[in-house]
Design a protein around this motif. Sequence first.
Motif, short mmCIF file in Angstrom:
data_model
loop_
_atom_site.label_atom_id
_atom_site.label_comp_id
_atom_site.label_asym_id
_atom_site.label_seq_id
_atom_site.Cartn_x
_atom_site.Cartn_y
_atom_site.Cartn_z
N VAL A 229 -6.30 14.92 16.52
CA VAL A 229 -6.06 16.25 15.95
C VAL A 229 -4.60 16.40 15.52
N GLU A 230 -3.68 15.88 16.32
CA GLU A 230 -2.26 16.01 16.01
C GLU A 230 -1.87 15.30 14.72
N LYS A 231 -2.68 14.31 14.30
CA LYS A 231 -2.38 13.57 13.08
C LYS A 231 -2.87 14.28 11.81
N VAL A 232 -3.68 15.32 11.99
CA VAL A 232 -4.20 16.06 10.84
C VAL A 232 -3.07 16.85 10.18
N PHE A 233 -2.94 16.72 8.88
CA PHE A 233 -1.88 17.41 8.15
C PHE A 233 -2.03 18.93 8.29
N GLY A 234 -0.94 19.58 8.67
CA GLY A 234 -0.95 21.03 8.82
C GLY A 234 -1.04 21.49 10.27
N VAL A 235 -1.45 20.61 11.18
CA VAL A 235 -1.52 20.97 12.59
C VAL A 235 -0.12 20.82 13.19
N MET A 236 0.44 21.93 13.67
CA MET A 236 1.79 21.91 14.23
C MET A 236 1.77 21.77 15.76
N HIS A 237 0.65 22.15 16.37
CA HIS A 237 0.56 22.05 17.82
C HIS A 237 -0.90 22.21 18.24
#
Length: 311
Positions: A229-237
């Motif tokens: 999930v953390e590698k998905v573009f736009g996810v900051m946290h």
Amino acid sequence: MKEQRFQKAEYAAWVGIIGNLLLSLVKGVAGMIANSKALIADAAHSASDVAGSIAVLIGLRAAQLPPDKDHPYGHGKAENIAAIIVSVILFFVGVEVAYSSIRGLFQQHIEAPGMLAIYATILSIIVKESMFQYKYRVGKKINSPAVIANAWEHRSDVYSSIGALIGIGGAVFGGKYQIHWLLYLDPLAGAVVAIIILKMAYDLGRETIHNTLDRVLQEDETKEYVAAVEKVFGVMHVDELFAREHGHYVIVDLKIAVDPKITVEQGHQIGKEVKKTLLLQFHNVKDVFVHINPYQTTYYQKQSDEPFLIQ
């Protein structure tokens, strides 16, 4: 993929049904001819495995049903219910075997069993261990609690057959050399078999009930989900991630933080990408529910020394 999984599980269930029917028949007839209470008790155990395999087959077919209005998360827990039924069947068989064996211990006249009982027991050990190895590997491969429970049911039959073999062998030896007390090894072996069956029923039931009550995966089991999930573009946290077992698959609920200045549509697209990523990368993930939070700098600075919640 799902159809292939079901075919493997169904085939394993049919192997158990046919194999146990034949074994229970062979051991039952041999036990009556050879006059062995331990072998007759072992035959009853194999007969119970038939009911267990049928319960597994029904559970597998129920688990294949698609989600509906009353079951929006699907019917995956049907496999867990089948596993619970297997453990209950094992428990009652254990009680019956214990009663029959203990009653045999108090008989004044005990006849020595024949050699046929030994041959039938050895055959049972070989066949049941082969069935255990096959079903356990299939159950692990397709992540089926029902098939794994059914495999352990076969292993319990192996233990019971080993106990029966020791008791029968001792009783045959005692009858041949007129050692009266050795004749009691046959019903005593049946009592030991009963204890093994009851213990296995308890362990299977406890584990399956625990998993049925929406067991949440622990942190070490969800690290890969978080990393993806953390590698998905736009996810900051990743604020929270809960992954719960629902039969042979997992349902994920998570909260992610995104840039508060983006539009609702952009946040929605990030959430869709998170769901798509988890479903594609992890075959055991059945569904994903994503909640979008605005990323708050001051809040995350305050929480920087504390790990975010993962369960």
